[in-house]
Design an enzyme around this catalytic site. Structure first.
Site, PDB file in Angstrom:
ATOM      1  N   GLN A 173     -32.044  26.315  40.750  1.00 35.14           N
ATOM      2  CA  GLN A 173     -31.003  25.843  41.648  1.00 35.14           C
ATOM      3  C   GLN A 173     -29.632  26.347  41.205  1.00 35.14           C
ATOM      4  O   GLN A 173     -28.813  26.767  42.036  1.00 35.14           O
ATOM      5  CB  GLN A 173     -31.001  24.312  41.713  1.00 35.14           C
ATOM      6  CG  GLN A 173     -32.137  23.718  42.519  1.00 35.14           C
ATOM      7  CD  GLN A 173     -31.986  22.218  42.733  1.00 35.14           C
ATOM      8  OE1 GLN A 173     -31.384  21.521  41.922  1.00 35.14           O
ATOM      9  NE2 GLN A 173     -32.534  21.714  43.824  1.00 35.14           N
ATOM     10  N   ASP A 176     -27.665  17.865  32.169  1.00 35.05           N
ATOM     11  CA  ASP A 176     -28.377  16.609  32.368  1.00 35.05           C
ATOM     12  C   ASP A 176     -27.371  15.489  32.574  1.00 35.05           C
ATOM     13  O   ASP A 176     -26.489  15.261  31.736  1.00 35.05           O
ATOM     14  CB  ASP A 176     -29.250  16.321  31.134  1.00 35.05           C
ATOM     15  CG  ASP A 176     -30.158  15.115  31.310  1.00 35.05           C
ATOM     16  OD1 ASP A 176     -29.991  14.367  32.290  1.00 35.05           O
ATOM     17  OD2 ASP A 176     -31.038  14.925  30.443  1.00 35.05           O
ATOM     18  N   ALA A 177     -27.488  14.784  33.703  1.00 38.20           N
ATOM     19  CA  ALA A 177     -26.560  13.695  34.017  1.00 38.20           C
ATOM     20  C   ALA A 177     -26.645  12.548  33.023  1.00 38.20           C
ATOM     21  O   ALA A 177     -25.718  11.724  32.946  1.00 38.20           O
ATOM     22  CB  ALA A 177     -26.827  13.173  35.429  1.00 38.20           C
ATOM     23  N   GLU A 230     -28.229  11.951  46.881  1.00 36.18           N
ATOM     24  CA  GLU A 230     -29.670  11.788  46.696  1.00 36.18           C
ATOM     25  C   GLU A 230     -30.182  12.345  45.372  1.00 36.18           C
ATOM     26  O   GLU A 230     -31.284  12.878  45.302  1.00 36.18           O
ATOM     27  CB  GLU A 230     -30.426  12.468  47.843  1.00 36.18           C
ATOM     28  CG  GLU A 230     -30.135  11.881  49.200  1.00 36.18           C
ATOM     29  CD  GLU A 230     -30.593  12.794  50.316  1.00 36.18           C
ATOM     30  OE1 GLU A 230     -31.721  13.297  50.249  1.00 36.18           O
ATOM     31  OE2 GLU A 230     -29.805  13.009  51.248  1.00 36.18           O
ATOM     32  N   HIS A 262     -33.544  10.516  40.957  1.00 38.92           N
ATOM     33  CA  HIS A 262     -34.371  11.371  40.104  1.00 38.92           C
ATOM     34  C   HIS A 262     -34.056  11.187  38.619  1.00 38.92           C
ATOM     35  O   HIS A 262     -34.607  11.919  37.782  1.00 38.92           O
ATOM     36  CB  HIS A 262     -34.152  12.848  40.457  1.00 38.92           C
ATOM     37  CG  HIS A 262     -34.554  13.215  41.852  1.00 38.92           C
ATOM     38  ND1 HIS A 262     -35.848  13.118  42.301  1.00 38.92           N
ATOM     39  CD2 HIS A 262     -33.830  13.679  42.891  1.00 38.92           C
ATOM     40  CE1 HIS A 262     -35.895  13.525  43.564  1.00 38.92           C
ATOM     41  NE2 HIS A 262     -34.689  13.850  43.947  1.00 38.92           N
TER      42      HIS A 262
END
Length: 280
Positions: free
Chosen positions: A103, A126-127, A144, A148
């Site tokens: 992505q 990474d959030a 959205e 996840h």
């Protein structure tokens, strides 16, 4: 949030899933820069699914209250479609992160093709542990993506850290609407299983936001404008070929009983939240 009873997503596995979906879409000609649901303002709106996808991004832009001087973090940026729309419509700078390397490659390519690589930068990250200094952003958007992530509390605490005082967070999240059914609809289970997601508990969201160091500015059930309407619109399309690429059921190459968007058509207890919060 009450994620403990659900199978929690693993960031690396989510990244591999979206690597696969991105490559599949590019290889079979179904690629779309938007990887999210649409938003229809009114029941009689005649917007196409593609137009409604852009409209959801515009709702985020309106709620974030950004200008051309703003720096926006796109949390779970997908292939960059929403971030590029933010740049085009506001002039703001956008930094996007995703756990999917494919992505990120695609998003940076699209930014370069649009001539805005200096305003839109996408990076692998990474959030759960944002690679940014405190107070780096004027706004954060998460379309959205938080569903996840294995720990909403940790993610939102990180968001609070990287926001400037007065900076806004706007997100969408999926949840099971009340009254909950005694037996959960199988489409919800398939969604969570195949797209590595969890559903939020709306009853806990206010406390979640406040524990993160944020101030809640609004929480709206937008199911009728989003997931339910999307199901209706997909039901009107007679063939897979008629469907927008981002909603192409052929993108989900798992097993014969894998999740398809049609599995949630008319499922009114599968909801979508719009949450707006601000760092004091």
């Amino acid at each position: 949030m009450k994620d403990s009873a659900q199978t929690l997503p693993v960031p690396g596995a989510v990244g591999e899933l979206y690597d696969r979906l991105t490559l599949n879409a590019m290889n079979d000609g179904t690629f779309n820069p938007n990887v999210h649901i649409g938003y229809w303002d009114t029941p009689d709106s005649e917007a196409t699914i593609e137009e409604a996808m852009d409209r959801l991004t515009d709702v985020f832009i309106e709620r974030m209250g950004i200008t051309d001087a703003s720096h926006v973090l796109d949390l779970g940026c997908g292939v960059g479609g929403p971030g590029l729309r933010v740049v085009a419509h506001t002039g703001a700078r956008v930094t996007g992160i995703s756990v999917s390397e494919e992505q990120i490659k695609t998003a940076n390519r699209l930014a370069a093709e649009a001539g805005v690589a200096d305003r839109a930068v996408f990076q692998h990250g990474d959030a759960m542990k944002l690679p940014f200094a405190d107070g780096s952003f004027d706004a954060v958007m998460a379309l959205e993506s938080i569903c996840h992530m294995p720990d909403r509390q940790q993610v939102l605490t990180e968001v609070s850290r990287v926001l400037v005082p007065g900076g806004r967070l706007v997100l969408t999240d999926v949840f099971e609407r009340a009254p909950r059914k005694e037996v959960r609809h199988p489409g919800i289970d398939k969604f969570c299983r195949d797209l590595m997601s969890t559903t939020a508990d709306v009853d806990d969201y206010v406390a979640l936001i406040h524990r993160s160091g944020l101030r809640l500015r609004g929480i709206l059930d937008i199911t009728e404008q989003t997931t339910l309407r999307l199901g209706e619109e997909l039901g009107k399309l007679s063939t897979v070929e008629d469907r927008p690429a981002a909603m192409d059921e052929g993108n989900f190459h798992f097993t014969d009983d894998a999740f398809q968007p049609s599995d949630l058509a008319g499922v009114d207890d599968f909801g979508c939240l719009l949450v707006i919060a601000e760092r004091p």
